[in-house]
Write an enzyme that holds these catalytic residues in place. Structure first.
Site, short mmCIF file in Angstrom:
data_model
loop_
_atom_site.label_atom_id
_atom_site.label_comp_id
_atom_site.label_asym_id
_atom_site.label_seq_id
_atom_site.Cartn_x
_atom_site.Cartn_y
_atom_site.Cartn_z
N PRO A 87 0.80 -1.29 0.01
CA PRO A 87 0.05 -0.11 0.03
C PRO A 87 0.80 1.29 -0.05
O PRO A 87 1.68 1.21 0.75
CB PRO A 87 -0.66 -0.13 1.24
N CYS A 88 0.45 2.34 -0.93
CA CYS A 88 1.00 3.54 -1.04
C CYS A 88 0.60 4.43 -0.07
O CYS A 88 1.50 5.51 0.30
CB CYS A 88 0.91 3.95 -2.21
N PRO A 89 -0.47 4.45 0.51
CA PRO A 89 -0.97 5.78 1.41
C PRO A 89 -0.02 6.13 2.56
O PRO A 89 0.02 7.43 2.99
CB PRO A 89 -2.50 5.30 1.93
N PRO A 90 0.68 5.18 3.21
CA PRO A 90 1.46 5.47 4.16
C PRO A 90 2.57 6.54 3.82
O PRO A 90 3.01 7.08 4.72
CB PRO A 90 2.01 4.07 4.78
N PHE A 91 2.98 6.30 2.71
CA PHE A 91 3.98 7.19 1.93
C PHE A 91 3.83 8.40 1.27
O PHE A 91 4.69 9.14 0.64
CB PHE A 91 5.12 6.29 1.41
#
Length: 424
Positions: free
Chosen positions: A78-82
């Site tokens: 998943p990309c949202p954390p970064f």
């Protein structure tokens, strides 16, 4: 020559899977949470290869069942954390699976690891996080390096920067080299002209001239938001300059009598978005994959929009296969030092509280007090940083990593129980 195998986590609709397949990898397993994407994968890879569900759920995927049986562990976690849109919470974000994937490599014991994410992970904010990943991989017996790759450098008519981590065993590392860039003369217009003219639109050639440029990054969006469109305000403005209305996705190409693009801009179809993501018409496997794309328009668009461009995955896959087969030995250069975080390294190596002066001295870094405090603030978002007042001023100690790595009691378990239907 024996076939090389891959287990892919967070596989999405298969952009990376397709590229790795074309390079020569055979999927032993592909795991995906989204039901539409999992259906797409089953149609293209086979039902026996695909697992649907939370990849960190041992009833869905247990790495210990595959120890020593796979050459590559790959994935687009998943990309949202970064990402900026996701507020860059990093290890504090319950959706983060990057650290989990790294720890999984220590259990699965593949010869190579390939993980990709958004450009945000390369920011100074995540300097300590990246250092932690490199240190863990070194402990597990890997040589690892980060690299920022641009899809446009591999024949894709789109900017789309992706931050990639590659790790290999020391005996394989001398045979690995990052894929070579190729000259890209493809534009949005030349790539999509035939699709725009599918219904004999009389202005297709004029539109192609308007669209002589590279597309901004395609944004797949999330389940929390509405229907498909091509991204935030800035991206929509870039699309307008390319002769595209980015406020939605069309069901079909413009009709023969549709207005000139100077009067009304056309919208892209899902097939056009796929072309810009690197699903190219010259390759029959790409076309078959798209014909098996599950769901209706919005679900299909999100699958394509969130995918890793197959040509980039193919280029990385080629480099990894060359390394694993020891095809060509390269000069072994020191791995990139830009991700090294001296502050984190000093703190992570000590069990004692250390003052700022002592930390900077041991880290060989000269920072102002404000710069140092900012670095500590960044570390505090991903690590448990304790502070103690001493005669020499505040002293610091790292007592743990906040990320989910598979442990019981982590907040991710409750998050997945309550928000699973909204997780993209």
């Amino acid at each position: 020559m024996s076939e090389l195998t891959v287990i892919e986590v967070c596989a999405g609709a298969g952009g990376q899977a397709l590229g790795l397949e074309q390079a020569g990898f055979a999927h032993r397993l592909a795991i995906e949470l989204d039901s539409w994407a999992a259906k797409t994968l089953r149609s293209n890879l086979g039902a026996d290869v695909v697992k649907e569900g939370d990849v960190a759920d041992r009833t869905v995927f247990n790495p210990l069942d595959h120890v020593g049986q796979v050459d590559l562990l790959a994935g687009g976690v998943p990309c949202p954390p970064f990402s900026v849109a996701g507020r860059q919470l990093g290890a504090s974000d319950e959706r983060d699976l990057f650290a989990w994937a790294v720890e999984t490599a220590s259990q699965l014991e593949p010869r190579a690891l390939l993980l990709e994410n958004v450009r945000g992970l390369s920011a100074p904010r995540f300097r300590g996080y990246r250092q932690h990943v490199l240190d863990r991989l070194k402990k597990f017996g890997y040589v690892a390096e980060w690299r920022l790759l641009h899809a446009a450098d591999y024949g894709v008519p789109q900017l789309r920067p992706r931050f990639v981590l590659v790790a290999l065993r020391p005996e394989d590392w001398p045979f690995f080299s990052w894929p070579t860039r190729i000259e890209n003369t493809t534009t949005v217009g030349t790539s999509l002209r035939d699709l725009m003219a599918a219904n004999s639109w009389e202005h297709a050639d004029e539109w192609m001239e308007m669209a002589r440029g590279i597309a901004p990054t395609i944004v797949g969006g999330s389940k929390k938001h509405g229907g498909a469109d091509l991204g935030p305000t800035r991206a929509k403005a870039a699309w307008r300059l390319l002769g595209v209305d980015a406020l939605g996705v069309a069901d079909d190409a413009p009709q023969q009598s549709a207005p000139h693009p100077s009067v009304r801009l056309p919208r892209l179809t899902v097939g056009m978005v796929a072309r810009i993501q690197g699903w190219v018409r010259e390759d029959q496997r790409h076309q078959v994959w798209l014909e098996n794309l599950a769901g209706r328009k919005t679900a299909q668009y999100r699958q394509i929009g969130n995918a890793f461009p197959p040509p980039v995955a193919r280029a990385l896959g080629d480099s990894l296969i060359s390394a694993l087969r020891h095809e060509k030995e390269h000069e072994v250069l020191p791995t990139s030092s830009e991700t090294q975080d001296g502050i984190y390294r000093v703190l992570s190596a000590s069990r004692s509280f250390l003052t700022s002066e002592l930390i900077m001295e041991q880290a060989s870094e000269q920072l102002t007090l404000r710069q140092f405090e900012r670095r500590i603030a960044h570390l505090s978002e991903d690590f448990h940083v304790e502070t103690r007042e001493t005669p020499g001023g505040p002293a610091y100690r790292i007592s743990g990593f906040k990320a989910f790595v598979g442990q019981d009691g982590h907040g991710r378990h409750e998050y997945m129980r309550t928000h699973r239907s909204r997780v993209s």
